[in-house]
Design an enzyme around this catalytic site. Structure first.
Site, mmCIF file in Angstrom:
data_model
loop_
_atom_site.group_PDB
_atom_site.id
_atom_site.type_symbol
_atom_site.label_atom_id
_atom_site.label_comp_id
_atom_site.label_asym_id
_atom_site.label_seq_id
_atom_site.Cartn_x
_atom_site.Cartn_y
_atom_site.Cartn_z
ATOM 1 N N CYS A 1 0.843 -1.194 0.000
ATOM 2 C CA CYS A 1 0.000 0.000 0.000
ATOM 3 C C CYS A 1 0.878 1.244 0.000
ATOM 4 O O CYS A 1 2.110 1.165 0.035
ATOM 5 C CB CYS A 1 -0.928 0.006 1.214
ATOM 6 S SG CYS A 1 -0.054 0.149 2.790
ATOM 7 N N ASP B 1 13.352 20.560 -33.003
ATOM 8 C CA ASP B 1 14.103 19.365 -33.402
ATOM 9 C C ASP B 1 15.609 19.559 -33.431
ATOM 10 O O ASP B 1 16.342 18.597 -33.630
ATOM 11 C CB ASP B 1 13.639 18.903 -34.794
ATOM 12 C CG ASP B 1 14.127 19.840 -35.896
ATOM 13 O OD1 ASP B 1 14.196 21.061 -35.650
ATOM 14 O OD2 ASP B 1 14.445 19.345 -36.984
ATOM 15 N N ASP C 1 9.276 25.532 -33.608
ATOM 16 C CA ASP C 1 10.402 25.886 -34.457
ATOM 17 C C ASP C 1 9.959 25.665 -35.904
ATOM 18 O O ASP C 1 9.113 24.809 -36.174
ATOM 19 C CB ASP C 1 11.594 24.982 -34.118
ATOM 20 C CG ASP C 1 12.726 25.159 -35.102
ATOM 21 O OD1 ASP C 1 13.179 26.291 -35.286
ATOM 22 O OD2 ASP C 1 13.128 24.143 -35.713
ATOM 23 N N CYS D 1 3.491 1.614 2.701
ATOM 24 C CA CYS D 1 4.738 0.881 2.465
ATOM 25 C C CYS D 1 5.700 1.720 1.630
ATOM 26 O O CYS D 1 6.910 1.736 1.871
ATOM 27 C CB CYS D 1 4.455 -0.440 1.739
ATOM 28 S SG CYS D 1 3.475 -1.617 2.678
ATOM 29 N N ASP E 1 17.348 24.378 -30.461
ATOM 30 C CA ASP E 1 16.035 24.406 -29.807
ATOM 31 C C ASP E 1 16.105 23.929 -28.359
ATOM 32 O O ASP E 1 15.132 24.095 -27.614
ATOM 33 C CB ASP E 1 15.029 23.521 -30.559
ATOM 34 C CG ASP E 1 14.761 24.020 -31.966
ATOM 35 O OD1 ASP E 1 14.746 25.247 -32.154
ATOM 36 O OD2 ASP E 1 14.584 23.183 -32.868
#
Length: 747
Positions: A20, A633, A422, A23, A637
């Site tokens: 649980c 990409d 971009d 724990c 960036d």
């Protein structure tokens, strides 16, 4: 062990025995006490702990010992694999024995409904219930004892206390009863509760296996052997023996064993495991193949470029595992609640006992109501609500080409109201070509093209590749250059035949002193056509100064990605604000923006933005109170991706961009931006649903049990059902598909 930076690394440990949310808190507390530990994240759904420690620190043994001392089992990777790949019926035998022993105890309850008296003799009830309580239920005593020693509580402690109270009360009532009488005993309640909890935990493990199915499916994609070209010809060898530089053969219909480059042959490859796109991709000599993709009808020879943990598939698996190992911010609230949950429940149970006794109830009645409170108040569902949904969401997203590397990005993405893109390589193909070359005289074009090709020969920039492609097409030999210096977002400068040349953007060169007045008409004409214009100039040294002399203008044109305009329109329909960020001049950027359906007059096109200024622009958007996603990409960036609330890197981009982003779109398809926002919204909705039901279950269940409306048997059944229902609700995410995929199937 996973490297996370030069200063720190992450150690992953599989932890057995957690039941649980309490724990989870106990394991985290134990691990944080180990000297040198920087941070800890424990996941109940994956039964794993991720610990950040200083790099090169040999702390694995200490951490495992801390887990064991806390009362849990630090499992080896092999043991963890066995646990997650166990058969459906593994671990069912204790449940089966519990059902066999408990059923005779329940039958009298059924008989009472039909006015039949099938009550078993007290000694037989004792004989059936005791093995269930102390043999099958031994795990609850063991885990509960460890919790008590740590001065904390967990589900096992509640179950152990509740069922022991019921069993002990039954023994006491039996001992107090007059000889020959039939006292009302509660052995069936304790036995059935233990059995139902065991059944619930067994069902929970089965459901957990389904939430990790995406990871296990990715692992299963790796072939065991490869066709290696050795000194004696073609030999089948284990994949572990293949090294970078080897040559392997991939036969038609086989999975590609490793990452590599096609040396011989042509084929088509199914890369759906990587991109989520089932359409076959043509491959020929010189093109890259990704391990685990499926070869088509051609036989190809592959030059190995990456093996083992360096392959794309291994990196994908690592990214998904990382996302599932890290806690979402919303989980912190759950952890705070769980830390005090069990002590509060114990207090409520004692209050229930005292209140019923004060009201004049029989002792056994008061005890049964207190037992019902202990049994129903289990924090299992709270601990599973968030990680189960994140595991299911990240798994199904990975299947569809969306790699979610950061749980915080997953939780934030659905709140995004502004998406910045971009331009080059993200919204456009990123494959510009030279559309025009202007020189003072047509006879000088080859001369200046040779100089420009020499300057660009060492660059990977898309515009540099376009110049080199033009030189090859016109059979112009690039001139050798020296002292090359690259200025990010501006251009290049170098020495060619002892003369100093610069090539780059017009704003930069004009700032350096270049006079473009004689060329102004051509520049304006090219800008009006939407072209990106670069200039080649010579730095002529005179007696008193350095002057830039313009020799050539290069006009570059790019094309929008197929479907990019439609994807942007779909995002606009969601009510999102769109912004395209470009380093191009204003006219060229506006022209491309209009082709993509953007509105420059509304501020949706930001032009002449240097790479270093992209992050600042993102911060300006955020300053207005917007939740901003950045899609890019390239290397330039990366700062903007990191600055945004949610960074999305195109999978066709650079490794730097992908590591800076929280989400990677493996197809480089703009439509996946909307899909990523959608799976975020679905996942967060499941988290909220799970947390609502987990809290509502306890908020409603505890008072009902305290007021006497639930007996321990029904409380045990409800408790077992709660965690299973939370896991099953999370699994509904596995049915999710990106919207564009649905449209493609319908078309």
């Amino acid at each position: 062990m996973t490297d996370t930076s030069a200063e720190t690394c992450a150690i992953d440990i599989s932890v057995g025995g957690m039941t649980c949310a309490s724990c989870v808190g106990r394991v985290e507390k134990a691990l944080r006490k180990v000297p040198g530990v920087l941070s800890v994240s424990v996941n109940l759904a994956t039964e794993s702990a991720r610990i950040q420690v200083p790099a090169n620190s040999a702390m694995d043994a200490q951490l495992r010992r801390a887990v064991r001392n806390a009362g849990y089992e630090p499992r080896t990777p092999a043991q963890a694999d066995v646990a997650m790949n166990a058969s459906v019926w593994d671990g069912f035998s204790p449940v089966a024995w519990g059902l066999v022993l408990s059923l005779p105890l329940v039958l009298p309850m059924v008989g009472d409904l039909a006015s039949q008296h099938w009550m078993l003799a007290p000694w037989l009830q004792f004989a059936l219930a005791t093995p269930v309580q102390f043999v099958l239920g031994a795990r609850f005593y063991k885990a509960g004892w460890h919790a008590l020693k740590a001065l904390s509580g967990n589900m096992d402690l509640l179950v152990a206390l509740g069922t022991t109270a019921g069993w002990s009360l039954s023994v006491w009532l039996w001992w107090r009863a007059a000889p020959g009488s039939m006292p009302h005993l509660y052995f069936e309640g304790s036995a059935v509760v233990v059995t139902l909890v065991l059944l619930g935990k067994w069902l929970e493990v089965r459901v957990k296996q389904q939430t990790t199915s995406a990871i296990r499916a990715l692992h299963a994609l790796r072939p065991e052997t490869a066709h290696w070209i050795g000194p004696e010809g073609l030999v089948d060898v284990p994949l572990a023996e293949i090294v970078v530089g080897d040559h392997v053969v991939v036969l038609p219909g086989e999975r590609v064993p490793v990452d590599g480059v096609v040396l011989e042959g042509e084929t088509q490859v199914d890369e759906s495991m990587l991109t989520g796109e089932s359409q076959a991709v043509p491959k020929t000599t010189g093109q890259a193949l990704t391990g685990a993709s499926i070869n088509g009808e051609g036989r190809v020879t592959l030059g190995v470029t990456a093996v083992g943990q360096e392959t794309v598939l291994a990196q994908i698996i690592r990214l998904v595992e990382d996302a599932q190992a890290v806690k979402a911010p919303i989980q912190r609230l759950v952890d705070q609640v769980s830390a005090v949950f069990v002590p509060v429940v114990l207090a409520v149970a004692l209050f229930t006992l005292a209140a019923w006794l004060w009201q004049g109830a029989l002792f056994e009645t008061a005890v049964m109501h207190a037992v019902a409170v202990l049994v129903i108040a289990c924090p299992c569902a709270l601990g599973l609500a968030t990680p189960a949904a994140i595991m299911a969401g990240t798994g199904v997203a990975a299947k569809n080409g969306i790699l979610i590397q950061d749980a915080q990005a997953l939780e934030l993405a659905h709140r995004v109201d502004t998406v910045a893109f971009d331009k080059t390589g993200t919204l456009t193909l990123g494959l510009p070509r030279v559309t025009a070359l202007w020189t003072a005289s047509p006879t000088e074009q080859a001369q200046w093209l040779a100089v420009a090709a020499g300057l660009q020969s060492g660059s990977e920039h898309p515009l540099a590749r376009a110049v080199l492609a033009m030189a090859r097409a016109q059979q112009v030999q690039a001139l050798p250059c020296t002292q090359v210096r690259s200025l990010a977002g501006r251009g290049l400068q170098a020495q060619v035949q002892a003369r100093s040349y610069v090539m780059g953007s017009l704003p930069w060169l004009q700032a350096e002193g270049l006079d473009v007045t004689p060329w102004q008409a051509q520049i304006e004409r090219l800008h009006a056509q939407g072209a990106t214009v670069s200039a080649l100039a010579e730095r002529a040294v005179s007696a008193d100064a350095q002057a830039l002399v313009l020799h050539a203008l290069f006009a570059f044109g790019d094309e929008p990605k197929p479907g990019a305009a439609q994807a942007l329109a779909a995002l606009r329909q969601r009510g999102l604000r769109l912004v395209m960020i470009s380093g191009d001049n204003l006219a060229a950027a506006n022209a491309m923006g209009r082709r993509l359906g953007l509105r420059p007059e509304a501020g949706e096109v930001q032009a002449e933005v240097l790479p270093a200024d992209k992050a600042g622009l993102i911060q300006q958007l955020q300053a207005g109170g917007h939740i901003v996603a950045m899609v890019g990409d390239g290397v330039n960036d990366a700062p903007a991706l990191a600055a945004a609330h949610v960074g999305m890197a195109m999978g066709n981009g650079t490794d730097v961009a992908m590591h800076a982003a929280g989400i990677t779109l493996m197809r480089g398809d703009v439509a996946l931006v909307g899909a990523a926002l959608d799976i975020s919204a679905r996942t967060v909705a499941k988290i909220r649903q799970n947390l609502f039901w987990a809290f509502a279950y306890n908020v409603a269940g505890i008072p009902l049990a305290a007021l006497g409306f639930l007996n321990p048997v029904f409380a045990g059944g409800a408790m077992a059902l709660s965690s299973v229902s939370v896991m099953a609700n999370a699994l509904l995410l596995k049915r999710w598909k990106p919207r564009q995929d649905a449209r493609r199937r319908q078309g």
